[in-house]
Design an enzyme around this catalytic site. Structure first.
Site, PDB file in Angstrom:
ATOM      1  CB  CYS A   1     -56.395 -17.953  -2.600  1.00 16.39           C
ATOM      2  SG  CYS A   1     -58.205 -17.859  -2.567  1.00 16.39           S
TER       3      CYS A   1
ATOM      4  CB  CYS B   1     -57.061 -15.476   1.740  1.00 14.43           C
ATOM      5  SG  CYS B   1     -57.789 -16.938   0.985  1.00 14.43           S
TER       6      CYS B   1
ATOM      7  CD  GLU C   1     -69.191 -11.739   0.625  1.00 20.61           C
ATOM      8  OE1 GLU C   1     -70.242 -11.190   0.996  1.00 20.61           O
ATOM      9  OE2 GLU C   1     -68.051 -11.275   0.850  1.00 20.61           O
TER      10      GLU C   1
ATOM     11  CD  GLU D   1     -57.707 -14.391  -4.613  1.00 19.20           C
ATOM     12  OE1 GLU D   1     -58.926 -14.576  -4.414  1.00 19.20           O
ATOM     13  OE2 GLU D   1     -57.017 -13.659  -3.879  1.00 19.20           O
TER      14      GLU D   1
ATOM     15  CB  CYS E   1     -61.368 -16.664  -2.557  1.00 18.95           C
ATOM     16  SG  CYS E   1     -61.264 -16.372  -0.798  1.00 18.95           S
TER      17      CYS E   1
HETATM   18  N1  THU Z   1     -61.768 -12.779  -0.730  1.00 18.90           N
HETATM   19  C1  THU Z   1     -61.331 -13.182  -1.969  1.00 18.90           C
HETATM   20  O1  THU Z   1     -62.129 -13.291  -2.907  1.00 18.90           O
HETATM   21  N2  THU Z   1     -60.026 -13.466  -2.122  1.00 18.90           N
HETATM   22  C2  THU Z   1     -59.088 -13.402  -1.136  1.00 18.90           C
HETATM   23  O2  THU Z   1     -57.928 -13.756  -1.357  1.00 18.90           O
HETATM   24  C3  THU Z   1     -59.458 -12.907   0.177  1.00 18.90           C
HETATM   25  C4  THU Z   1     -60.897 -12.629   0.405  1.00 18.90           C
HETATM   26  C5  THU Z   1     -63.178 -12.476  -0.550  1.00 18.90           C
HETATM   27  C6  THU Z   1     -63.906 -13.422   0.354  1.00 18.90           C
HETATM   28  C7  THU Z   1     -65.037 -12.558   0.862  1.00 18.90           C
HETATM   29  O3  THU Z   1     -66.111 -12.631  -0.062  1.00 18.90           O
HETATM   30  C8  THU Z   1     -64.482 -11.154   0.855  1.00 18.90           C
HETATM   31  O4  THU Z   1     -63.323 -11.199   0.030  1.00 18.90           O
HETATM   32  C9  THU Z   1     -64.121 -10.609   2.206  1.00 18.90           C
HETATM   33  O5  THU Z   1     -63.281 -11.465   2.868  1.00 18.90           O
END
Ligand code: THU
Length: 144
Positions: free
Chosen positions: A107, A104, A56, A67, A65
């Site tokens: 991804c 998500c 983040e 993935e 993310c």
């Molecule tokens: N996040 C991921 O790493 N992968 C996903 O497919 C969905 C969300 C992360 C982004 C953010 O740091 C946290 O999860 C909350 O959304």
């Protein structure tokens, strides 16, 4: 030290179990001070295994993310159009029970570029389930 997910034992395929285990290890590396949602991903190609965690940023929109970080690492190592065979995603959040953590939409689109038939294993209501990228994102965008 964080405990390995109990649901791991229910995964019968050793290759999938290894991939989920790598995703679990990767989620422990996450940098997620805003959401406290720690995600790990592991990607398998014919040539190797690659991991990533979510990173983040204080400006929120720059968050990356797990993935995509795993996929981009694989491209950085193998080069060019990699072919993804399988992916695992795992998430934990200190003090909470994370029951569901599927990739998500963004991804899914990135995964589709490198393997529409790749099998993705992720948490769904406390259990691991597997679906192909094509099932997760039918009619994915394709350039040309
Ligand atoms: N996040 C991921 O790493 N992968 C996903 O497919 C969905 C969300 C992360 C982004 C953010 O740091 C946290 O999860 C909350 O959304």
């Amino acid at each position: 030290m964080a405990r390995r997910p109990q649901a791991l034992a229910a995964i019968t395929d050793p290759g999938t179990r290894e991939l989920v285990s790598l995703a679990f290890d990767a989620c422990l590396k996450a940098y997620a001070p805003s959401s406290k949602f720690h995600v790990g991903a592991a990607v398998r190609t014919a040539k190797g295994l690659y991991v990533g965690c979510n990173v983040e940023n204080g400006s929120y929109g720059l968050t990356s993310c797990a993935e995509r970080n795993a996929v981009f690492t694989a491209v950085g190592v193998e080069g060019g159009k990699i072919e993804i065979e399988a992916v695992a995603v795992y998430a934990r959040s200190p003090g909470r029970k994370v029951k569901t953590a599927s990739p998500c939409g963004a991804c899914r689109q990135v995964l589709a570029e490198f393997g529409r038939d790749a099998v993705v294993t992720f948490l769904e209501d406390g259990k691991f389930c597997s679906m192909t990228v094509d099932e997760l994102l039918p009619e994915a965008f394709e350039l040309y």
